[in-house]
Design an enzyme around this catalytic site. Structure first.
Site, short mmCIF file in Angstrom:
data_model
loop_
_atom_site.label_atom_id
_atom_site.label_comp_id
_atom_site.label_asym_id
_atom_site.label_seq_id
_atom_site.Cartn_x
_atom_site.Cartn_y
_atom_site.Cartn_z
CG LEU A 1 93.09 -30.37 -83.18
CD1 LEU A 1 93.92 -29.12 -83.45
CD2 LEU A 1 92.06 -30.19 -82.04
CG MET B 1 95.64 -36.24 -73.56
SD MET B 1 97.53 -36.59 -74.23
CE MET B 1 97.30 -38.54 -74.24
CE LYS B 2 87.81 -34.79 -76.87
NZ LYS B 2 87.77 -36.36 -76.38
CG ASN C 1 101.47 -31.34 -80.33
OD1 ASN C 1 101.25 -31.11 -79.07
ND2 ASN C 1 102.09 -32.46 -80.52
CG HIS D 1 105.47 -35.78 -79.57
ND1 HIS D 1 104.57 -36.34 -79.24
CD2 HIS D 1 106.42 -37.03 -79.59
CE1 HIS D 1 104.60 -37.69 -79.18
NE2 HIS D 1 105.97 -38.13 -79.43
N GLY E 1 98.44 -29.37 -67.35
CA GLY E 1 98.50 -27.96 -67.72
C GLY E 1 100.12 -27.09 -67.35
CB THR E 2 103.26 -28.33 -66.11
OG1 THR E 2 103.55 -29.36 -67.14
CG2 THR E 2 102.70 -29.18 -64.78
CG ASN E 3 104.40 -27.72 -71.63
OD1 ASN E 3 105.50 -27.30 -71.96
ND2 ASN E 3 104.06 -28.84 -71.43
C1 GRF Z 1 103.86 -32.57 -72.20
O1 GRF Z 1 104.84 -33.41 -71.77
C2 GRF Z 1 103.89 -32.75 -73.75
O2 GRF Z 1 104.99 -33.15 -74.19
C3 GRF Z 1 102.88 -33.81 -73.81
O3 GRF Z 1 102.12 -33.59 -72.98
C4 GRF Z 1 102.37 -33.38 -71.79
C5 GRF Z 1 101.64 -32.23 -71.06
O4 GRF Z 1 101.91 -31.97 -69.79
N1 GRF Z 1 102.20 -33.60 -75.36
P1 GRF Z 1 101.25 -30.72 -69.26
O5 GRF Z 1 99.77 -30.97 -69.08
O6 GRF Z 1 101.57 -29.51 -69.76
O7 GRF Z 1 101.70 -30.53 -67.66
#
Ligand code: GRF
Length: 186
Positions: free
Chosen positions: A90, A87-88, A104, A106, A14-16
């Protein structure tokens, strides 16, 4: 400015999510996060939702859970969904039922390297350049319209960890920027 309600979907660290939550404190940032959706109750990233007392919905692999989630989203007047390491995949019916903008992020320069294990494949192919892409979600994996991409050059000594670190550093710039871009004119 009137902020739009958003839901962020996560599965892992969840760093994003953390980054978007930090940005959303700024009054010029177009969204406020009203719901966190997660595919596991043990995901590390849930800590960021808890710190801010944002409601959490744990999605399960069945239709009832999906319908409950649609209800939670509608109840909160959510107008945008941001997938951030969710990771699922939709389901088509879920995407159609919501009829919302779904974004999303990527870790590659799409359309290259759709799917999983991107860093390994990029390294194996000795790419000179990589980065991240923010795109709309449609019914095909990592194939929706691109909103923005950011890139960096790979040096031959960069290992997997360095690739990931440099990509994620760009993600923390790209996701907020894409959200700003989307709401600039509406
Ligand atoms: C990110 O690098 C994103 O590109 C990918 O999953 C990762 C999630 O990282 N889809 P975080 O959970 O936000 O740290």
């Amino acid at each position: 400015m009137v902020k739009k309600n958003a839901s962020i979907f996560i599965s892992g660290k969840g760093t994003n999510l953390k980054n978007i939550l930090n940005k959303s404190i700024d009054y010029t940032f177009p969204i406020r996060v009203k719901l966190i959706v997660c595919s596991s109750r043990y995901a590390k990233g849930l800590v960021f939702a808890k710190q801010r007392s944002i409601p959490i919905f744990i999605i399960q692999n069945n239709l009832i859970s999906q319908m409950k989630l649609i209800n939670e989203i509608n109840k909160r007047n959510i107008s945008i969904i941001c997938l951030a390491g969710f990771m699922k995949i939709l389901s088509k019916s879920f995407i159609r039922a919501l009829n919302l903008r779904i974004l999303n992020i990527h870790p590659s320069l799409l359309p290259k390297y759709k799917g999983l294990n991107t860093y390994e494949r990029i390294k194996k192919n000795k790419e000179k350049k990589t980065g991240c892409t923010v795109h709309f979600v449609n019914e095909k994996l990592d194939s929706g319209k691109i909103i923005l991409r950011k890139y960096f050059y790979i040096s031959p000594n960069d290992d997997f960890k360095v690739l990931k670190y440099n990509t994620q550093k760009l993600e923390y710039l790209a996701y907020p920027e894409a959200i700003y871009k989307l709401f600039r004119y509406n």
